[in-house]
Design a protein around this motif. Sequence first.
Motif, PDB file in Angstrom:
ATOM      1  N   ILE A  68       0.963  -1.073   0.221  1.00  0.00           N
ATOM      2  CA  ILE A  68      -0.145   0.242  -0.224  1.00  0.00           C
ATOM      3  C   ILE A  68       0.368   0.970   0.266  1.00  0.00           C
ATOM      4  O   ILE A  68       0.256   2.291  -0.865  1.00  0.00           O
ATOM      5  CB  ILE A  68      -0.577   0.119   1.164  1.00  0.00           C
ATOM      6  N   ILE A  69       1.907   1.754   0.374  1.00  0.00           N
ATOM      7  CA  ILE A  69       2.471   2.500   0.265  1.00  0.00           C
ATOM      8  C   ILE A  69       3.081   2.343  -0.544  1.00  0.00           C
ATOM      9  O   ILE A  69       3.087   3.597  -0.975  1.00  0.00           O
ATOM     10  CB  ILE A  69       4.164   2.175   2.114  1.00  0.00           C
ATOM     11  N   GLU A  70       3.693   1.329  -1.242  1.00  0.00           N
ATOM     12  CA  GLU A  70       4.843   2.129  -2.538  1.00  0.00           C
ATOM     13  C   GLU A  70       3.564   2.147  -3.786  1.00  0.00           C
ATOM     14  O   GLU A  70       3.535   3.292  -4.022  1.00  0.00           O
ATOM     15  CB  GLU A  70       4.858   0.859  -3.045  1.00  0.00           C
ATOM     16  N   LEU A  71       2.527   1.787  -3.639  1.00  0.00           N
ATOM     17  CA  LEU A  71       1.564   1.902  -4.409  1.00  0.00           C
ATOM     18  C   LEU A  71       1.003   2.719  -4.337  1.00  0.00           C
ATOM     19  O   LEU A  71       0.388   3.792  -5.023  1.00  0.00           O
ATOM     20  CB  LEU A  71       0.141   0.925  -4.246  1.00  0.00           C
ATOM     21  N   SER A  72       0.751   4.108  -3.126  1.00  0.00           N
ATOM     22  CA  SER A  72       0.660   4.989  -2.943  1.00  0.00           C
ATOM     23  C   SER A  72       1.213   6.027  -3.638  1.00  0.00           C
ATOM     24  O   SER A  72       1.022   6.882  -3.986  1.00  0.00           O
ATOM     25  CB  SER A  72       0.393   5.362  -1.599  1.00  0.00           C
ATOM     26  N   GLU A 103       1.731   5.471  11.342  1.00  0.00           N
ATOM     27  CA  GLU A 103       2.268   6.286  11.484  1.00  0.00           C
ATOM     28  C   GLU A 103       3.010   7.073  10.078  1.00  0.00           C
ATOM     29  O   GLU A 103       2.735   7.980   9.920  1.00  0.00           O
ATOM     30  CB  GLU A 103       3.890   6.834  12.332  1.00  0.00           C
ATOM     31  N   TRP A 104       2.434   6.050   9.508  1.00  0.00           N
ATOM     32  CA  TRP A 104       2.778   6.580   7.807  1.00  0.00           C
ATOM     33  C   TRP A 104       1.917   7.162   7.006  1.00  0.00           C
ATOM     34  O   TRP A 104       1.599   9.040   6.597  1.00  0.00           O
ATOM     35  CB  TRP A 104       3.620   5.310   7.063  1.00  0.00           C
ATOM     36  N   TYR A 105       0.345   6.807   7.287  1.00  0.00           N
ATOM     37  CA  TYR A 105      -0.593   7.352   7.064  1.00  0.00           C
ATOM     38  C   TYR A 105      -1.282   8.774   7.977  1.00  0.00           C
ATOM     39  O   TYR A 105      -1.758   9.584   7.162  1.00  0.00           O
ATOM     40  CB  TYR A 105      -1.780   6.296   6.812  1.00  0.00           C
ATOM     41  N   SER A 106      -1.548   8.624   9.175  1.00  0.00           N
ATOM     42  CA  SER A 106      -1.812   9.625  10.117  1.00  0.00           C
ATOM     43  C   SER A 106      -0.892  10.463  10.073  1.00  0.00           C
ATOM     44  O   SER A 106      -1.425  11.774  11.267  1.00  0.00           O
ATOM     45  CB  SER A 106      -2.279   8.816  11.190  1.00  0.00           C
ATOM     46  N   GLU A 107      -0.110  10.040  10.075  1.00  0.00           N
ATOM     47  CA  GLU A 107       0.919  11.314  11.273  1.00  0.00           C
ATOM     48  C   GLU A 107       0.226  11.960  12.322  1.00  0.00           C
ATOM     49  O   GLU A 107       0.598  13.226  11.977  1.00  0.00           O
ATOM     50  CB  GLU A 107       1.705  12.396   9.638  1.00  0.00           C
ATOM     51  N   PRO A 108       0.553  11.210  13.561  1.00  0.00           N
ATOM     52  CA  PRO A 108      -0.143  12.034  14.946  1.00  0.00           C
ATOM     53  C   PRO A 108       1.368  13.012  15.653  1.00  0.00           C
ATOM     54  O   PRO A 108       2.263  13.052  15.173  1.00  0.00           O
ATOM     55  CB  PRO A 108      -0.131   9.893  15.461  1.00  0.00           C
ATOM     56  N   VAL A 140      -6.234  -0.910  -6.663  1.00  0.00           N
ATOM     57  CA  VAL A 140      -5.223  -1.446  -6.043  1.00  0.00           C
ATOM     58  C   VAL A 140      -5.456  -3.084  -6.322  1.00  0.00           C
ATOM     59  O   VAL A 140      -3.859  -3.415  -6.308  1.00  0.00           O
ATOM     60  CB  VAL A 140      -5.752  -1.575  -4.345  1.00  0.00           C
ATOM     61  N   LEU A 141      -6.061  -3.927  -6.464  1.00  0.00           N
ATOM     62  CA  LEU A 141      -5.817  -6.145  -6.802  1.00  0.00           C
ATOM     63  C   LEU A 141      -5.063  -5.383  -7.719  1.00  0.00           C
ATOM     64  O   LEU A 141      -4.693  -6.436  -7.804  1.00  0.00           O
ATOM     65  CB  LEU A 141      -7.480  -6.221  -6.585  1.00  0.00           C
ATOM     66  N   GLU A 142      -5.755  -4.879  -8.341  1.00  0.00           N
ATOM     67  CA  GLU A 142      -5.232  -4.776 -10.466  1.00  0.00           C
ATOM     68  C   GLU A 142      -3.640  -4.514 -10.248  1.00  0.00           C
ATOM     69  O   GLU A 142      -2.968  -5.366 -10.981  1.00  0.00           O
ATOM     70  CB  GLU A 142      -5.963  -4.340 -11.040  1.00  0.00           C
ATOM     71  N   GLU A 143      -2.944  -3.608  -9.567  1.00  0.00           N
ATOM     72  CA  GLU A 143      -1.572  -2.996  -9.412  1.00  0.00           C
ATOM     73  C   GLU A 143      -0.957  -4.408  -9.165  1.00  0.00           C
ATOM     74  O   GLU A 143       0.310  -4.479  -9.171  1.00  0.00           O
ATOM     75  CB  GLU A 143      -1.721  -2.435  -8.951  1.00  0.00           C
TER      76      GLU A 143
END
Length: 165
Positions: A68-72, A103-108, A140-143
């Motif tokens: 998910i991180i790489e795909l983002s 922490e990666w997604y929300s940056e709290p 996402v599934l396709e990628e």
Amino acid sequence: MLIKDLFDGDSWTKQTARNALPILVECAKHGKPLTYSQLDKFIVELGLGHHVIEFMYGYPLGVIGNAIIELSKIMGEPIPPINALVINAKTEIPGHGFDFYLEWYSEPEKETSEMTLDEKKAIIGEIHEDIFSYDNWEKVLEECGLQRLQKKINFTKLIKQSINT
């Protein structure tokens, strides 16, 4: 690197990541998180693997989170970490391995190690809402070189299991 390369391999971790992501996409589309135990039951019931101790799912969920991180980055948009849908039945949040993705997604404002359970629950709740409202799970599934789950998940049964666990 292609995203689907992250899922390649014959190891249990890679096979389970390939099998778990379509299940998580179905959960996202239905607005339902699931426990580690429920994920295990679905994988076994759908004939996608054998029973394992629940904490082992952290490894394939890490593969999914990394994808998910790489795909983002590739898609140029924030994709919510769908691995957040798998929660501990008692705490109602993902295990400690998810802290990196939180922490990666929300940056709290503070590190997860400094958060109370209630603070983590609040952030996970927001992430769940982002997951449920994200429209591009098919892409996402396709990628990732994966297809949508062919067998239907019985969400009525999932809800009953949630109440009873």
